[in-house]
Design an enzyme around this catalytic site. Structure first.
Site, short mmCIF file in Angstrom:
data_model
loop_
_atom_site.label_atom_id
_atom_site.label_comp_id
_atom_site.label_asym_id
_atom_site.label_seq_id
_atom_site.Cartn_x
_atom_site.Cartn_y
_atom_site.Cartn_z
N GLY A 42 6.43 5.78 8.14
CA GLY A 42 5.65 7.00 8.00
C GLY A 42 5.79 7.82 9.26
CB SER A 43 3.93 10.72 10.48
OG SER A 43 2.63 10.19 10.50
CD GLU B 73 12.79 1.78 10.92
OE1 GLU B 73 13.16 2.91 11.33
OE2 GLU B 73 13.31 0.74 11.31
CB CYS C 218 13.05 9.42 7.94
SG CYS C 218 14.06 8.34 6.93
N GLY D 286 1.94 5.99 12.90
CA GLY D 286 2.53 4.77 13.45
C GLY D 286 1.92 4.39 14.80
CE LYS E 10 -1.93 3.27 1.79
NZ LYS E 10 -1.68 4.61 1.18
CD GLU F 250 9.42 13.89 10.87
OE1 GLU F 250 8.27 13.44 11.01
OE2 GLU F 250 10.36 13.22 10.40
P1 NAD Z 1 2.26 9.27 6.71
O1 NAD Z 1 2.30 8.74 8.10
O2 NAD Z 1 1.33 10.37 6.41
O3 NAD Z 1 1.90 8.11 5.69
C1 NAD Z 1 2.65 6.92 5.59
C2 NAD Z 1 1.78 5.83 5.01
O4 NAD Z 1 0.77 5.50 5.97
C3 NAD Z 1 1.05 6.23 3.73
O5 NAD Z 1 1.04 5.14 2.84
C4 NAD Z 1 -0.35 6.51 4.23
O6 NAD Z 1 -1.34 6.34 3.24
C5 NAD Z 1 -0.50 5.48 5.33
N1 NAD Z 1 -1.54 5.76 6.34
C6 NAD Z 1 -2.08 6.95 6.67
N2 NAD Z 1 -3.02 6.79 7.63
C7 NAD Z 1 -3.06 5.46 7.90
C8 NAD Z 1 -3.83 4.67 8.82
N3 NAD Z 1 -4.74 5.20 9.63
N4 NAD Z 1 -3.59 3.34 8.86
C9 NAD Z 1 -2.65 2.78 8.07
N5 NAD Z 1 -1.92 3.48 7.18
C10 NAD Z 1 -2.12 4.81 7.10
O7 NAD Z 1 3.77 9.65 6.33
P2 NAD Z 1 4.30 10.39 5.01
O8 NAD Z 1 3.88 11.83 5.08
O9 NAD Z 1 4.01 9.62 3.79
O10 NAD Z 1 5.88 10.30 5.27
C11 NAD Z 1 6.56 11.18 6.07
C12 NAD Z 1 6.88 10.57 7.43
O11 NAD Z 1 7.54 9.33 7.26
C13 NAD Z 1 7.82 11.42 8.24
O12 NAD Z 1 7.41 11.44 9.58
C14 NAD Z 1 9.16 10.69 8.11
O13 NAD Z 1 10.07 10.93 9.15
C15 NAD Z 1 8.70 9.29 8.08
N6 NAD Z 1 9.71 8.44 7.46
C16 NAD Z 1 10.43 7.62 8.29
C17 NAD Z 1 11.43 6.81 7.77
C18 NAD Z 1 12.23 5.89 8.68
O14 NAD Z 1 12.82 4.96 8.17
N7 NAD Z 1 12.28 6.13 9.97
C19 NAD Z 1 11.68 6.82 6.39
C20 NAD Z 1 10.93 7.67 5.58
C21 NAD Z 1 9.94 8.46 6.14
#
Ligand code: NAD
Length: 494
Positions: free
Chosen positions: A227-228, A249, A283, A232, A174, A384
């Protein structure tokens, strides 16, 4: 306009909802890449049923043969590297040099996975009883739900999918709503390399619908989420309740420390790349710069000049160093933090506004921004932002620098610039991060080393390297007693 599909049940199919969303180039909002499925829960259900069939077949394929598929994936990605870099830049904005790197990370991960097909070690250890064999082995787990962010559209899905597949699992991907095209190409490549169709499923759509349905599905025992930290947390709560295996992550608030004895030219190059590369949307982005007093003023002066000279624009054009933010919401978030910084008394040294004029007006551009006089503990320093905003914090001593680095809830990467070898090793020991760089910026992970963070950045698992293979496989223990007699452990031998 091109209409893209999900890949479910071994075929490219329309979503059950009949709904689609548009994907546009963040550097030019008039440029429509295509429309992608806004899938529903029924699509996730169908993907799971198919992925279970895929798993039954794939888990019986010997690991070296699974590795051969991944080697071909690496070959195909290498052959299409330039094309993929171009479509990725069009889709999420970072310049071509960076999207080429993103594809290369996928290629490296594929080749690493291919070789792991001939290792996937268990252990043999002595038994405490005579004539008894004791060993561990790795077993696949089942259907893995992979939820990925927008900022590394190829690298992060490959970090998850390739080891998951190599271990014998099937995968449902996804991808983030902002980067569905790159994910589509990745699935095309997996299929072209000979992966049996039902082993991979691609379900596009909104996180709150598709991501949530995947996390809540009882037949998906493994979830890997990047993701965020906010998202998470929801994912973690559900997986905890359902006893799922979960890799998280999440966010970062990474710092580069520059001490008085550092090579300043090197440190300036490092912070420019760390803070403004990928428009600060990594990230591992450098969002804090911790400067020792002796070099603070000179360093800031030189850094501001260099930041102001960075060339913004469409990342596909040679000479453009910084692309747009990924979408309007991301740009508004950066604007909010600029206001917060001003209100909290930080000094805006450069940037702080949308970048406009000519072609920049069509995209989500924002000027590289530097605040000085940022107080440790302030919101600008703690939260962040995920954009081109760098906060400078002045410190007197090495101890203070380390304390500021550690004084946030995140713990992904850190960097220290110094010529003192003792301080360098102390940094490796004392900085609370999953990764510490010495005399290099906060970014630069390599595919064959574990990647991840401590504290609220992660939950203890790692991507990349050898450690991720532990996550995607179950350790099973086998005992073979060839003594011909009942031997009771902990009793007969003591
Ligand atoms: P996000 O949390 O908005 O989205 C990440 C993913 O989660 C997307 O595919 C989104 O559709 C999905 N999502 C959203 N709501 C959800 C829910 N309720 N249930 C399940 N899935 C859901 O993050 P983003 O804006 O795409 O990415 C930026 C964030 O990712 C930043 O916080 C960044 O630090 C983090 N990030 C971390 C790493 C790492 O390895 N630590 C790497 C890259 C990005």
């Amino acid at each position: 306009m091109t209409t893209f599909h999900n890949f479910i049940g071994g075929a490219w199919v329309a979503p059950s909802t009949g709904d689609y969303f548009e994907n546009r180039n963040p550097a030019d909002q008039q440029d429509v890449i295509g429309r992608f499925p806004s899938s529903g829960v029924a699509d996730v259900d169908a993907a799971v049923v198919s992925a279970q069939r895929g798993f039954d077949r794939w888990k019986r394929t010997p690991a070296p043969a699974r590795g051969d598929v991944l080697r071909r994936v690496g070959d195909l990605m290498a052959a299409r590297k330039e094309e993929i870099a171009n479509l990725m830049t069009r889709e999420m904005g970072k310049p071509l040099a960076e999207t080429r790197g993103d594809v290369q990370e996928g290629i490296d991960t594929a080749y690493y996975a291919a070789t792991e097909g001939r290792r996937l070690f268990g252990h043999t250890v002595p038994s405490e009883l005579a004539s008894k064999w004791a060993m561990t082995m790795r077993r696949p787990i089942g259907v893995c739900g992979l939820i990925t962010p927008f900022n590394f559209p190829m690298a992060i899905p490959t970090w998850k999918a390739f080891p998951a597949l190599l271990c014998g699992n099937s995968v449902i991907l996804k991808p983030a709503e902002d980067v569905p095209h790159t994910a589509t190409v990745l699935v095309e490549i997996l299929l072209a390399a000979g992966l049996p169709p039902e082993v991979i499923q691609l379900v596009h759509g909104m996180g709150e619908v598709v991501g949530k349905a995947l996390v809540e599905h009882p037949q998906v025992p493994v979830i890997s989420f990047t993701g965020s930290t906010e998202t998470g947390r929801f994912v973690g709560e559900t997986c905890g309740r359902m006893h799922k295996r979960l890799s998280l992550e999440m966010g970062g608030k990474n710092a580069q420390i520059v001490l008085d004895d550092a090579d300043l030219d090197l440190a300036i190059d490092g912070v420019l790349w760390g803070a403004f590369g990928t428009t600060g949307q990594r990230c591992t982005a450098t969002s804090r710069l911790i400067l020792q007093s002796g070099i603070h003023d000179t360093f800031v002066e030189r850094l501001v000049g260099r930041a102001q000279a960075l060339v913004l624009g469409d990342g596909r054009t040679a000479g453009h160093e910084v692309g747009p933010l990924v979408n309007e919401a991301a740009r508004e978030k950066v604007e909010r933090y600029v206001q917060i910084g001003k209100q909290q008394g930080a000094t805006l040294r450069c940037g702080g506004a949308r970048a406009t004029g000519g072609a920049l007006d069509s995209g989500f551009f924002f000027q590289p921004t530097i605040f000085t006089n940022v107080t440790a503990g302030s919101r600008l320093e703690q939260e962040e932002i995920f954009g081109p905003v760098l906060s400078v914090i002045q410190v007197a001593t090495v101890e203070e620098a380390f304390a500021v680095n550690n004084g946030v809830r995140y713990g992904l990467s850190s960097s220290v610039y110094t010529s003192n070898v003792n301080v360098a090793f102390r940094a490796l020991q004392d900085l609370d991060n999953g990764i510490t760089y010495v005399n290099a910026p906060t970014i630069g992970a390599e595919a064959h080393l574990p990647f991840g963070g401590v504290k609220e950045t992660g939950n203890g698992h790692r991507e990349g390297g050898w450690e991720v293979y532990e996550f995607y496989s179950e350790t099973k223990v086998g005992y073979v007693d060839y003594s011909g007699a009942l031997q009771r452990a902990q009793i007969d031998n003591y």
